[in-house]
Each structure stands twice: as C-alpha cells, then as structure tokens.
Scaffold this motif. Sequence first.
Motif: not given
Ligand code: SF4
Length: 361
Positions: A119-128
């Motif tokens: 998973g990931c903490k960053v939470g980008c709107a386009f990212c699964l």
């Molecule tokens: Fe995280 Fe996806 Fe954003 Fe990369 S693109 S920082 S993996 S949420």
Amino acid sequence: MKPSILNYTLEELETLLTPKFRAKQIFNWIYNKRVDSFEEMQNIPKKLRNDLDLNYSIYNSSIVKKEVSSDGSIKYLFKLHDGHTVETVLLRMRDTQYNEDGTIKHLPKYTVCLSSQVGCKVGCAFCLTAKGGFVRDLEASEIVEQILHVYNDNGIESNRRVNIVYMGMGEPLDNLQNLAKAINIFKDPNGLSISPHRQTVSTSGLSSKIDKLAKMDLGINLAISLHAVDDHLREKLMPINRAYNIASIMDAVRRFPVNLRKKVMFEYLMIKDINDDIESAKKLVKLLNGIKSKVNLIYFNPYPGSPFQRPETQKVKKFQEYLLSKGIICTIRESKGLDISAACGQLREQKLLGEANDTVR
Ligand code: SF4
Ligand code: SAH
C-alpha cells in the motif's frame, strides 16, 4: 517466523560471522548460485549451516500469480510471510549489440520494477495502490527477494546488466532505511553487482526526504512524479502537495547531487483533459529551467471505476514535440505490458477483488 538473512549487507554479515570470510561465501551461495537453503552451502561447516538454519530463513515470500504480456513483460504478485501481497514487474526490451565480427546480436535488456511498501500513505487520486490505504513498509529482505525471484524465474545470471526502478507499489522515501539497505545489497560486486547508476528511485516528491536521500550519497538516479505544473491541480491529484509544494520539490532537486552524465527524471502522468494541454507543457518548460532534467510522459492507465481517462495519442505527441522543441529530452513511456494490467497496484487489486468474490460465492 525467522528473520531473513537477505536483510544483511555483506559488511553486516562480516561482523556477524567468524571467521569473517564465511560472509562472502554465503553471499556467493545466495546471490550467485542462488540456493534456497543453508543446507546446500557445501563449503560452510555443518555446525554453522545448522546454526544459520535455526536462526534465519532465506526466502520468506513466494510467487502467487504471474501474468505474461504479449511483449514479453512479466508481472508478478508475491505473497509475503504475513499473507500480504506486492507486485513486481520485469520489463524486457531488445538491446542491439555487435559481435566482434560486426554481426548483430540481440540481447534482452531487463528492467525490474520493485515495490517498497504494501500500500501507500501518499494517497494520489489516480493511483490504485493508494485505494487500499497503507499497510506496512517492506523489510529490506522483502525488496531483495522480489529481484531474486525474478532472476530465478527467468534464469537471469547474476552478472547480467539489469536496471532497477523503484516504481512499484509504495513511496520508497517513506521507507528510506530499508530502501538504502536494498540499494547497497544490490550494488555489492560479490552479489548481483547492480550499480547504483542503474537504480532509479521514484518519489511523489517528499522534499525533506529527498534531502535525506541526497545526504546518504548512494549514487542512485532520482525520478520525480510531478504530474502537474501548478499547486492547485497538483493538490487535487496528489494531496501530499499541501505538505511539499512544487517549489519545495524543485529546490530539493536543485540540491540533489546528480552524476555528471545523468539527469533527474520528471515523470508526468498524462490524464485526459486534466493536464494534457500545451499550456501545461509551456509551464513545465519554465519549471525545469536550469535543472539537468529529462521528462517521461506516462499515459494514464485506466482501471475499473477510475475517475480519469487515458489521453489521446495525438495530445501526448504534441506535448512531447513541444518539450523537444525547447531542447528538453522527452520520452513517452511505452505501453509495456498494457495487456497485463500494467499500472501499479492493478494485479494486487484484481486478486483482492477475486478473493472477495470467492467469499461471496
Ligand atoms: Fe503512492 Fe501511488 Fe502516489 Fe506513488 S503514485 S506516491 S504509489 S499513491
Ligand atoms: N510512489 C512513487 C513510486 C511508485 S508509483 C511515486 O509516486 O513516484 C510509480 C509511478 O506509477 C508514478 O509515477 C505514478 O504516478 C504512476 N502511476 C500510478 N497510477 C497510475 C496509473 N493509473 N496509470 C499510469 N501510471 C500510474
């Protein structure tokens, strides 16, 4: 569960073992001969082999799913010791080289895309990957294992030229210590010998951690996922931009030590009618002024329920032409493995959905 011996750099193993030279022998068994048990390490005394076996494991993950694309790229889903899964992609391109007699030979050129977190903490709107939230950091060994599985599954020899990109699941700079350890383990000439110049860390732009990475002086290449040229839009796409805005990222990039012959890569995800216009290209040129940079345009890869759409090829080409006309090196990321749910997180998501359906049935 026993900790994995893959967590150790050669130097660390040397301080752990007496006599010291055993460390190099073990490294050789793991990274060159690729055994998967201590038992097979024939030149290691039986007593030490047993001790190691009592205290450590080698592999703690396994392949649970594999998709081969028509272009030869392979996407793997690995199951970790606690049941969580991460993805790794092997990209295969054709490299043309010449034999001594001048005839042409074609060798596969490998790039391995590694995950750094579940998973990931960053939470980008386009990212699964972001959709499932953050689960945990990967251990260094779990980053190392991804590549060993890929080498083993494809019969890749340890001295082959392989590029690594940390562009799989997760934000590598949110797991900096383990990332740095993996980079150092990969570069060891007694092991896989993958030079840091062939390793690229991609980040969503955590400026303060870019500075930390710079201080570590690992010699790796840096890639920035920029995706938008004004803070307003970038905040919408990448909420992390509220903490680290574009100006702060650019400043951190200016401070980053770049190898003389290298450039910082700026990744720009092209999303239909959101950021694919020439005005954005113009602003991008201004932003990059004075930075040794190159741009990689990425087609947004839609997934079921995704809020955005793939841009038109014409628009992407025009965007690229504009940058090129301003003297900026600009490539378009080939749609490698499009037929294998290429964007990060997609294979894992399918598996999770599949499992959910299974329980419903
Ligand atoms: Fe995280 Fe996806 Fe954003 Fe990369 S693109 S920082 S993996 S949420
Ligand atoms: N967290 C790091 C590295 C992993 S993401 C980062 O964001 O840079 C690797 C790349 O995949 C990023 O550039 C990201 O923008 C891109 N990506 C995420 N979702 C995507 C999608 N649906 N289509 C195409 N690229 C995507």
